[in-house]
Design an enzyme around this catalytic site. Structure first.
Site, PDB file in Angstrom:
ATOM      1  N   THR A 240       0.997  -1.136   0.092  1.00 14.87           N
ATOM      2  CA  THR A 240       0.155   0.057   0.013  1.00 14.87           C
ATOM      3  C   THR A 240       0.911   1.218  -0.159  1.00 14.87           C
ATOM      4  O   THR A 240       1.898   1.142   0.266  1.00 14.87           O
ATOM      5  CB  THR A 240      -0.982  -0.008   1.284  1.00 14.87           C
ATOM      6  OG1 THR A 240      -1.735   1.095   1.249  1.00 14.87           O
ATOM      7  CG2 THR A 240      -0.346  -0.127   2.478  1.00 14.87           C
ATOM      8  N   CYS A 241       0.267   2.274  -0.400  1.00 14.54           N
ATOM      9  CA  CYS A 241       0.822   3.752  -0.346  1.00 14.54           C
ATOM     10  C   CYS A 241       0.091   4.692  -0.350  1.00 14.54           C
ATOM     11  O   CYS A 241      -0.934   4.667   0.477  1.00 14.54           O
ATOM     12  CB  CYS A 241       2.015   3.735  -1.638  1.00 14.54           C
ATOM     13  SG  CYS A 241       0.988   3.682  -3.282  1.00 14.54           S
ATOM     14  N   GLY A 242       0.230   6.046  -0.999  1.00 19.19           N
ATOM     15  CA  GLY A 242      -0.682   7.037  -1.140  1.00 19.19           C
ATOM     16  C   GLY A 242      -1.759   7.041  -1.942  1.00 19.19           C
ATOM     17  O   GLY A 242      -2.969   6.945  -1.514  1.00 19.19           O
TER      18      GLY A 242
END
Length: 290
Positions: A240-242
């Site tokens: 996951t990330c932004g």
């Protein structure tokens, strides 16, 4: 694993050697955060690797969603790629203008669509140009090519699946954002999002997987980065990330390491951080602040 693997990562030397192959297709998938002040399409028009097509990540997405550049419907992906002259039997190499950034997202998107003959150019356009290799400003000649798509649903997770993984702790959730954003010390670049991280997740900033020249570290070094962040590599992983872009760099790194039981949370923090009903954690954690 050798440096050059046409299913994950290839060097500038490999691409130069294969540049004239009739079934090679090159994609410029440059994309930048708004605060970068860069126009990827204008940069492509000015200079790109010979024969490269421009892959517009925001256009080739699910525009029915309020979330940024979510994976497109199968039919849209097929039609856009066909119009670009990319289809069955092609070896695809994707690069970006940052070195190794948004190209990994397009690598993951192709894998999601059942296409595995795709590799990211290690070091991207900056390394290609630093070595004095050829660029051009001419658009390629494109002929339609059919693409057979078989969506691999195991490679993507939605918010419900990620929430279950967070509660059960049977899967490693790995966040590619910076340590400051992960801890909640830095504001999110997208307005209206809470600060912090998914409970139980670990932090592996995507930049920690790269060398100083923008190329990816070797598999042994990649493994050490994940282990130093407290990641249990024996468990399945969700990246996951932004907004689902740099998470794909983590996915690519794990694939390079030979770890195949990973999926990407497409909504990422753009979705999780938006809903007050979803739990968050903030502050330092015992492991994982890289």
């Amino acid at each position: 694993m050798s440096q050059d693997d046409p299913k994950t990562l290839v060097s500038t030397g490999w691409l130069a050697q294969h540049l004239k192959d009739p079934d090679l297709r090159i994609l410029d998938a440059s994309w930048y955060l708004p605060d970068a002040g860069r126009d990827p399409r204008a940069e492509y028009d000015a200079a790109h690797i010979p024969g490269a097509r421009f892959f517009d990540m925001d256009d080739i997405s699910d525009q029915r969603s309020d979330l940024p550049h979510m994976a497109p419907p199968v039919e849209k992906f097929m039609s856009r790629l066909r119009a670009m002259g990319v289809g069955d039997g092609h070896q695809v190499v994707v690069y970006d203008g940052a070195g190794l950034f948004s190209a990994a997202r397009v690598w993951w998107l192709f894998r999601l669509m059942g296409q595995d003959n795709i590799a990211v150019l290690d070091g991207g356009l900056p390394k290609w140009q630093a070595e004095g290799r050829e660029v051009e400003d001419m658009p390629p000649v494109v002929r339609d090519r059919h693409m057979t798509v078989r969506r691999q649903n195991s490679l993507v997770k939605d918010v419900t699946q990620v929430s279950a993984a967070s509660k059960l702790q049977d899967t490693e959730i790995i966040d590619a954002r910076s340590a400051a954003r992960f801890r909640g010390d830095a504001p999110e670049p997208r307005e209206g999002l809470r600060a912090g991280h998914i409970p139980g997740s670990k932090n592996v900033h995507y930049a920690s997987l790269l060398n100083d020249d923008g190329t990816m570290k070797d598999p042994d070094a990649l493994r050490r980065v994940f282990e130093d962040a407290g990641v249990d590599l024996s468990k399945p992983a969700i990246t996951t990330c932004g907004s689902g872009v740099t998470a794909a760099i983590l996915s690519l790194a794990m694939e390079r390491m030979g770890k195949t039981d990973h999926a990407l949370y497409d909504g990422s923090w753009s979705e999780w951080g938006m809903f007050p009903g979803l739990p968050i954690e903030t502050g330092p954690v015992a492991t994982g602040d890289t």
